[in-house]
Motif scaffolding. Structure first.
Motif, PDB file in Angstrom:
ATOM      1  N   LEU A 111       0.804  -1.218   0.000  1.00 14.89           N
ATOM      2  CA  LEU A 111       0.000   0.000   0.000  1.00 14.89           C
ATOM      3  C   LEU A 111       0.840   1.273   0.000  1.00 14.89           C
ATOM      4  CD1 LEU A 111      -2.817  -1.133   2.454  1.00 14.89           C
ATOM      5  CD2 LEU A 111      -2.833  -1.144  -0.060  1.00 14.89           C
ATOM      6  N   ASP A 112       2.015   1.254   0.655  1.00 14.10           N
ATOM      7  CA  ASP A 112       2.859   2.456   0.651  1.00 14.10           C
ATOM      8  C   ASP A 112       3.940   2.406  -0.431  1.00 14.10           C
ATOM      9  OD1 ASP A 112       4.953   0.846   1.611  1.00 14.10           O
ATOM     10  OD2 ASP A 112       4.964   1.741   3.610  1.00 14.10           O
ATOM     11  N   SER A 113       3.917   1.373  -1.254  1.00 13.96           N
ATOM     12  CA  SER A 113       4.838   1.186  -2.384  1.00 13.96           C
ATOM     13  C   SER A 113       6.294   1.010  -1.981  1.00 13.96           C
ATOM     14  CB  SER A 113       4.731   2.347  -3.389  1.00 13.96           C
ATOM     15  OG  SER A 113       3.465   2.357  -3.987  1.00 13.96           O
ATOM     16  N   SER A 114       6.589   0.813  -0.694  1.00 16.29           N
ATOM     17  CA  SER A 114       7.987   0.638  -0.295  1.00 16.29           C
ATOM     18  C   SER A 114       8.577  -0.646  -0.863  1.00 16.29           C
ATOM     19  CB  SER A 114       8.131   0.675   1.228  1.00 16.29           C
ATOM     20  OG  SER A 114       7.381  -0.351   1.841  1.00 16.29           O
ATOM     21  N   ILE A 115       7.744  -1.569  -1.275  1.00 20.57           N
ATOM     22  CA  ILE A 115       8.246  -2.802  -1.890  1.00 20.57           C
ATOM     23  C   ILE A 115       8.869  -2.524  -3.257  1.00 20.57           C
ATOM     24  CG2 ILE A 115       6.114  -3.516  -3.060  1.00 20.57           C
ATOM     25  CD1 ILE A 115       7.099  -6.352  -1.581  1.00 20.57           C
ATOM     26  N   ASN A 116       8.488  -1.394  -3.887  1.00 17.15           N
ATOM     27  CA  ASN A 116       9.006  -1.060  -5.214  1.00 17.15           C
ATOM     28  C   ASN A 116      10.443  -0.562  -5.188  1.00 17.15           C
ATOM     29  OD1 ASN A 116       6.563  -1.738  -6.386  1.00 17.15           O
ATOM     30  ND2 ASN A 116       5.743   0.311  -6.078  1.00 17.15           N
TER      31      ASN A 116
END
Length: 138
Positions: free
Chosen positions: A48-53
């Protein structure tokens, strides 16, 4: 837990920077030395916070005098991301020996001052660009 073992050939003399970007829930070792450890579990928030990207990592400097292999081990807790499934994420980054960012900026500024005309192009790349992910600097 998922364990990834990688041998990286460093064949250029100088200071190499190795980094494994991943989400919380990991232990990262370089040549058997723990360089990063995070016991927290990640969940759907990394989607959801896109930190995985563009996962954070801890850079480690490895000095090389002669070509050699370096063992990188990433022990990763499985992220249970609810409706997005279960996953692990690891991104190996390697910077070859080179001048520091500060030195490159100083060299560019010196060249620009000496030039009759300077063209400056700035932007982002896939490493820092992600829809819905705010950043504090370019």
């Amino acid at each position: 837990t998922v364990v990834l073992d990688v041998d990286v050939l460093l064949d250029e003399p100088g200071d190499h920077v190795l980094e494994v970007g991943t989400v919380p829930g990991h232990t990262i070792e370089i040549d058997g030395v723990v360089v990063a450890k995070d016991d927290r579990r990640s969940g759907v928030e990394v989607i959801l916070d896109s930190s995985i990207n563009n996962p954070a990592g801890v850079p480690a400097t490895v000095h090389v005098d002669a070509p050699r292999r370096v063992r990188v081990r990433a022990s990763l807790l499985v992220t249970r991301a609810q409706g997005y499934g279960n996953l692990v994420r690891a991104e190996l980054r390697h910077r070859v020996p080179a001048p520091s960012v500060e030195q490159e900026i100083a060299d560019a500024a010196r060249a620009a001052r000496a030039a009759d005309l300077t063209v400056l192009v700035v932007g982002t790349n896939e490493e820092v660009e992600s829809e819905g992910w705010d950043r504090t600097s370019l």
